[in-house]
Design an enzyme around this catalytic site. Structure first.
Site, PDB file in Angstrom:
ATOM      1  NE  ARG A  71      -3.309  -0.061   2.767  1.00 33.53           N
ATOM      2  CZ  ARG A  71      -3.805  -0.583   3.995  1.00 33.53           C
ATOM      3  NH1 ARG A  71      -3.608  -0.042   5.045  1.00 33.53           N
ATOM      4  NH2 ARG A  71      -4.339  -1.697   4.196  1.00 33.53           N
ATOM      5  CG  HIS A 116      -0.958  -3.164   4.443  1.00 34.70           C
ATOM      6  ND1 HIS A 116      -1.367  -4.193   3.701  1.00 34.70           N
ATOM      7  CD2 HIS A 116      -1.847  -2.981   5.356  1.00 34.70           C
ATOM      8  CE1 HIS A 116      -2.475  -4.619   4.235  1.00 34.70           C
ATOM      9  NE2 HIS A 116      -2.581  -3.969   5.495  1.00 34.70           N
ATOM     10  CG  ASP A 123      -5.191  -6.359   4.866  1.00 39.68           C
ATOM     11  OD1 ASP A 123      -4.436  -6.620   5.958  1.00 39.68           O
ATOM     12  OD2 ASP A 123      -5.462  -4.933   4.492  1.00 39.68           O
ATOM     13  CD  GLU A 181      -7.015  -4.598  10.822  1.00 33.62           C
ATOM     14  OE1 GLU A 181      -7.400  -3.456  10.819  1.00 33.62           O
ATOM     15  OE2 GLU A 181      -6.071  -5.126  10.183  1.00 33.62           O
ATOM     16  CG  HIS A 184      -3.044  -6.983   9.396  1.00 27.41           C
ATOM     17  ND1 HIS A 184      -3.206  -5.627   8.719  1.00 27.41           N
ATOM     18  CD2 HIS A 184      -1.782  -6.974  10.049  1.00 27.41           C
ATOM     19  CE1 HIS A 184      -1.932  -4.929   9.182  1.00 27.41           C
ATOM     20  NE2 HIS A 184      -1.111  -5.690   9.588  1.00 27.41           N
TER      21      HIS A 184
END
Length: 202
Positions: A71, A116, A123, A181, A184
């Site tokens: 990301r 990320h 994810d 999460e 993740h």
């Protein structure tokens, strides 16, 4: 793209993808800065580890499906800008119904830096190859709430088993989980633990 990064499909083409930040199907409700093409980019080491996971799952009739991997920092910056505009709650009912938007920073759902961006965090979920349906994990991807904590107790036995299937196969292949999460994971020996990249996803 740095030479240490690869397109995941070049290493394992059978892994499915649903890049939520390329579309408007995410907690902001619009495409996110830095996502320009429907491709999955990760560090080479992460791609090799995911290939091992996929091989194990395929033998069981399952497949990985990736929601987000590398990301760019500009995407994280987009999240931060959005979080500060408190009246922009277009997707609240779907993604953060029980968390005030003003609390997203304090509760750790939005941060100015993301693992990320280092290229080795993923994810993902699991899909049944025969039905092409995602396994029921008890909460949707990117749902901000305790329901997404991996060991949340108020879900069904089947949902718990599905979460643990994902967790077990990821841990056994070099990934460490995130406590908030279920989707993740980060490569334990990530090659760029202190570098936050900003090249676009294309």
């Amino acid at each position: 793209m740095p030479k240490e990064f690869v397109y995941l499909e070049d290493i394992e083409s059978s892994i499915q993808k649903d890049l939520r930040y390329l579309s408007d199907k995410n907690f902001i409700g619009k495409p996110i800065d830095g996502y320009q093409n429907n491709c999955v980019i990760v560090s080479k080491e992460t791609a090799i580890a995911l290939k091992k996971v996929q091989t194990i799952l395929l033998e069981k009739g399952y497949s990985l499906k990736v929601f987000d991997t590398y990301r760019p920092q500009q995407a994280v910056d987009h999240f931060v800008r959005w979080a500060k505009v408190l009246n922009d709650t277009l997707m609240k009912s779907e993604y953060y119904p029980n968390v005030p938007k003003s609390e997203l920073f304090n509760q750790g759902y939005i941060a100015s830096k993301s693992g990320h961006t280092r290229g080795s965090t993923v994810d993902l979920t699991i899909v049944d190859v025969q039905t092409q349906k995602e396994l029921d994990m008890g909460s949707p991807y990117d749902f901000f709430g305790v329901e997404s904590h991996p060991f949340y107790s108020k879900i069904s036995k089947n949902q718990k088993e599905n979460r643990m299937l994902l967790r077990k196969v990821m841990l056994e292949n070099g990934f460490k989980p995130y406590e908030n999460e279920w989707w993740h994971f980060t490569l334990r020996n990530e090659p760029f633990p202190n570098t936050y990249f900003n090249f676009v996803v294309e």
